[in-house]
Scaffold this motif. Structure first.
Motif, PDB file in Angstrom:
ATOM      1  N   UNK B  26      14.170  -0.878   3.184  1.00  0.00           N
ATOM      2  CA  UNK B  26      13.519  -1.069   4.479  1.00  0.00           C
ATOM      3  C   UNK B  26      12.310  -0.146   4.642  1.00  0.00           C
ATOM      4  N   UNK B  27      12.510   1.121   4.218  1.00  0.00           N
ATOM      5  CA  UNK B  27      11.436   2.100   4.343  1.00  0.00           C
ATOM      6  C   UNK B  27      10.209   1.638   3.545  1.00  0.00           C
ATOM      7  N   UNK B  30       8.499  -1.383   5.149  1.00  0.00           N
ATOM      8  CA  UNK B  30       7.733  -0.919   6.307  1.00  0.00           C
ATOM      9  C   UNK B  30       6.416  -0.302   5.851  1.00  0.00           C
ATOM     10  N   UNK B  33       3.946  -2.879   4.723  1.00  0.00           N
ATOM     11  CA  UNK B  33       3.356  -3.570   5.880  1.00  0.00           C
ATOM     12  C   UNK B  33       2.298  -2.695   6.545  1.00  0.00           C
ATOM     13  N   UNK B  34       2.639  -1.425   6.748  1.00  0.00           N
ATOM     14  CA  UNK B  34       1.675  -0.534   7.393  1.00  0.00           C
ATOM     15  C   UNK B  34       0.430  -0.377   6.536  1.00  0.00           C
ATOM     16  N   UNK B  36      -0.763  -2.589   4.832  1.00  0.00           N
ATOM     17  CA  UNK B  36      -1.392  -3.922   4.837  1.00  0.00           C
ATOM     18  C   UNK B  36      -1.687  -4.423   3.435  1.00  0.00           C
ATOM     19  N   UNK B  88       1.010   5.520   4.337  1.00  0.00           N
ATOM     20  CA  UNK B  88       2.011   4.808   5.133  1.00  0.00           C
ATOM     21  C   UNK B  88       3.432   5.303   4.883  1.00  0.00           C
ATOM     22  N   UNK B  89       3.622   6.093   3.846  1.00  0.00           N
ATOM     23  CA  UNK B  89       4.977   6.524   3.478  1.00  0.00           C
ATOM     24  C   UNK B  89       5.381   7.810   4.188  1.00  0.00           C
ATOM     25  N   UNK B  90       6.685   8.022   4.356  1.00  0.00           N
ATOM     26  CA  UNK B  90       7.113   9.331   4.861  1.00  0.00           C
ATOM     27  C   UNK B  90       6.735  10.420   3.860  1.00  0.00           C
TER      28      UNK B  90
END
Lengths: 624, 209
Positions: B26-27, B30, B33-34, B36, B88-90
């Motif tokens: 999921x991470x 996400x 997507x962020x 793009x 976009x990643x943690x």
């Protein structure tokens, strides 16, 4: 490479020793995308935003996201998140001497300037005490002598904050967007001036919307009711709820913390309006969030787009008390679905009213994906729906259900309450009759899918009288009454397509007691916590016996608070709080309820609830 | 099934070691997507992003060169993919390199681990050199006994322990199994341990590309 601004390596190492033995450790370590890390040396005021429930619940709460973003937008303020650890985690923390810490810095929250709780429901009161204790702080306000950490609380429950006055230093009444920053500015100043806690509280009490309970004296009558509540200078006689005048100008976050693990509502949320025009007489939110204010379409679209892009969520939900009361709901939905369907985003509308549920609206929400539908007629008969001013007819419900079935839905949830004022057996039978009529609607649809059966689930909760509603004077039905009402409903039930779920009386009783409690109940909250109560909203941890013992030990009767009719001229424990709607209005509404007379919604006609008189100007302009 | 055309190597360290494999999925989705990135979605009633992970990492273990594949529908330079993902990643998951897949995940046979634990490393070395190391391994079919000894390769013990173990979707040995066996045999108790998967390798000993 992103610069690491702060990292509490010592705490991380201590957590590393046992986190793998804990259920879902990702809840306890922070580090999510969207979480804010700051350079501690450049921060002047630190705020530990505590949600007195688990990570999964707290992280789904919009208010926390708004205030988190708002405070962190100020460079020298740092707001962090704190949730209640579940027992496996808490036990390890206590055994190892690890105090409650915030998820961003992993620093103990007792080092912070503010510890702020948002109080969304009564059954979290003992959890607040547990969190303060786990933080290594005295739970009693008077035992915390220093200026910091100052313990504050806001949220809907603080409209009657009395049972929490022993523990919380000050309460924030009403919308938090402006007043939170004012409090932080005051703290910044008071820290510079080395001001005492007392000085801070006296100055805070002069901010509109701040309630400092230690500056009010309560005297009781012999019969246990409140005789008088007196303010000590410089506190105001009554604390007026704070409101944001223009929702379009109010801060709204353009990003959320995106959790690693799944949470209750893992999606983007955009608030479309605040307040409610309806005036359902049992509904506290319908009154305490007045006035009704709408956000412009362009702002809603912008915020939706921003949030979806920044978080990567493929689901957005519109938040409000009644989304279909948005004036141009169809225009709003068509401009939103224009964006969402192009980007594969699922739009959900959790708060639709049955009487405005049109084909158009249904089409918009089913464009992407189909989920179950929920309707809340609240009462089974038209007579009783008039008493509670839920101005929805059986025809409204069946029309909406018909549209839903024709739109391909087959699962319908219906919400009702038992124990409403003036309720009779016929009203209860009406609940089941309505559910059966819904089932019949399904079979009346000629285009229904063959071989598919409808599923109607009826959820029946126990009515809980709340302060700042026309029903604040009403007794809650006793356990025997509710039992016999439930029995009557079940006796009537024989359709396999209808499932009925009931709520547990004990939980509703405690909620009713705490909702309308006075200051003395704080002692019972304390004793219940001492006996081990926490996470009372969770069935597996709730223990009513401990609560009963606690009330008995301080000589208080639960029935005095829950099951007694209160006179119109009785001084309410919350009478020094002004939520903008007048007591005269509530009394008048209560009388009308007993006469079975309805009150038109604000859009049809102003009923002079007191908001305009209290604020003046054109505050209700969004209604027209 | 689409042919994937992009492989991203990433690290998953520090706080990110507590993200389960399911949540990692999921991470990553996400983040994509962020960022793009124009990636391929499955077709059908509920389209979802198609991302394939090469080798799951156990909860609590870190990895410095993990791999995932997806299909880019438009050309984006590899360095840009890495860069956009990192934004976009943690913080504790970093894209290290983006490449074109060379091997298939079925080519993976071995992984190398670096283990730092508060145990007596000399004693551990002796244990690892014993004739047989019989442990119980849990699989979908149940428990069975297995000798780890012949499965360990390239063992070096200094300040930390480095070793290789079989890895892959069909047969995988978790290094924690060996550590647990050591604790059982020696009576030592591990309070602090760090297991880092440093390399993913193919049958000929070359690094998975």
């Amino acid at each position: 490479m992103t610069e690491i601004l702060y990292k509490n390596t010592e705490m991380m190492n201590r957590l590393d020793e046992f986190l793998l033995d804990i259920q879902k450790p990702a809840r306890y370590i922070g580090g999510e995308v969207g979480s804010v890390i700051k350079d501690k040396s450049k921060v002047d005021v630190r705020f530990a935003f505590c949600f007195p429930d688990t990570y999964e619940i707290g992280m789904s709460h919009l208010g926390m996201k708004i205030l988190y973003g708002l405070k962190n937008a100020v460079p020298n303020y740092w707001c962090e998140r704190v949730f209640m650890p579940l027992p496996d985690m808490e036990e390890q923390m206590r055994r190892r001497g690890i105090p409650l810490y915030a998820l961003e810095s992993l620093d103990p929250i007792r080092e912070f300037d503010f510890i702020g709780f948002t109080i969304q429901y009564e059954l979290c009161y003992t959890t607040i005490l547990e969190m303060l204790d786990l933080a290594g702080l005295p739970v009693l306000s008077e035992e915390r002598k220093e200026l910091t950490p100052l313990v504050v609380a806001g949220g809907p429950c603080v409209c009657n904050a009395e049972p929490l006055c022993d523990f919380i230093d000050l309460f924030i009444i009403g919308d938090g967007e402006e007043v939170n920053l004012e409090l932080m500015r005051l703290m910044e100043q008071c820290k510079k001036e080395n001001a005492s806690k007392r000085e801070f509280l006296e100055r805070a009490a002069q901010i509109e919307g701040i309630y400092v309970p230690s500056l009010y004296d309560v005297v009781y009558n012999d019969d246990g009711t409140v005789k008088s509540i007196t303010a000590k200078a410089p506190a105001p006689k009554t604390v007026i709820k704070r409101i944001v005048h223009d929702l379009n100008k109010a801060y709204f976050p353009d990003n959320f913390v995106v959790p690693f693990c799944d949470i209750v509502h893992n999606r983007a949320v955009v608030e479309v309006l605040r307040g409610c025009i309806r005036g359902c007489r049992f509904c506290q939110a319908g009154f305490i969030y007045r006035p009704f204010r709408e956000k412009q379409k362009s702002a809603i679209l912008n915020q939706t787009r921003c949030l979806c892009e920044n978080t990567g969520y493929d689901e957005v939900s519109l938040s409000s008390l009644s989304t279909s009361d948005y004036k141009d709901i169809e225009g709003l939905l068509s401009c939103l679905t224009d964006y969402t369907s192009k980007n594969g985003i699922n739009l959900s509308l959790p708060s639709l009213r049955v009487d405005r549920f049109s084909e158009e609206v249904l089409k918009e929400i089913t464009d992407v994906r189909k989920s179950g539908l929920t309707f809340a007629p609240e009462a089974g008969s038209q007579r009783l729906r008039d008493v509670i001013n839920k101005n929805v007819t059986e025809e409204n419900v069946l029309d909406s259900v018909k549209i839903a079935f024709e739109g391909g839905y087959s699962t319908i949830k219906l919400y009702f309450m038992l124990g409403l004022p003036t309720e009779t057996e016929e009203d209860i039978e009406g609940i089941y009759d309505l559910a059966e009529a819904v089932v019949e609607q399904f079979y009346a649809n000629p285009n229904r899918k063959k071989g598919k059966a409808p599923s109607v689930s009826v959820s029946v909760s126990t009515f809980i009288p709340k302060p700042f509603t026309p029903f604040e004077f009403e007794p809650q039905a006793s356990e025997e009454e509710i039992r016999s009402k439930q029995k009557h409903l079940m006796k009537y039930a024989n359709n396999k397509k209808i499932s009925i779920s009931r709520s547990k009386y004990d939980v509703s009783l405690l909620e009713a007691v705490l909702a309308r409690a006075d200051r003395r109940v704080g002692r019972a909250v304390y004793l219940a916590w001492k006996k081990g109560c926490k996470l009372d909203g969770w069935e597996e941890y709730f223990d009513m016996n401990k609560w009963r013992e606690a009330f008995a030990e301080c000589g208080l009767e639960m029935s005095f608070y829950a099951n007694r009719r209160r006179d119109y001229d009785e001084v309410a424990p919350w009478s020094h709080i002004n939520m903008l709607v007048s007591r005269e209005f509530f009394i008048n509404e209560n009388k009308k309820a007993h006469e079975g007379k309805t009150t038109p919604n604000c859009r049809e006609q102003c009923s002079n609830c007191g908001v305009i008189k209290n604020i003046g100007g054109d505050i209700c302009r969004a209604i027209r | 099934m689409p042919s994937v055309n992009t492989r991203v190597f990433f690290s998953k360290t520090d706080r990110a070691k507590y993200i389960s494999h399911l949540d990692l999925n999921r991470v990553m989705q996400g983040a994509i997507k962020r960022a793009k990135l124009p990636v391929w979605y499955t077709e059908g009633y509920n389209p979802h992003m198609y991302v394939q992970f090469m080798l799951p990492l156990s909860l609590g273990q870190e990895g410095v060169r993990e791999a995932m594949d997806f299909r880019l529908l438009e050309e984006v330079s590899h360095s840009e993919v890495t860069e956009r993902l990192n934004k976009a990643l943690p913080l504790d998951i970093r894209a290290v390199e983006t490449t074109v897949p060379v091997f298939k995940n079925t080519d993976i046979t071995t992984a190398e681990y670096e283990i730092t634990a508060d145990i007596d490393n000399d004693k551990f070395l002796k244990f690892a050199e014993s004739e047989k190391i019989i442990v119980e391994k849990k699989t979908k079919k149940g428990m069975y006994e297995i000798d780890l000894k012949p499965l360990i390769s390239e063992l070096t013990v200094g300040e930390s322990i480095t070793l290789r173990l079989p890895a892959g979707n069909d047969f995988n040995i978790n290094p924690a199994l060996l550590l647990d066996a050591y604790c059982d045999a020696s009576g030592e108790e591990i309070r602090r341990i760090r297991i880092v998967r440093t390399k993913i390798l193919c049958a000929d000993g070359s690094e998975f590309r």
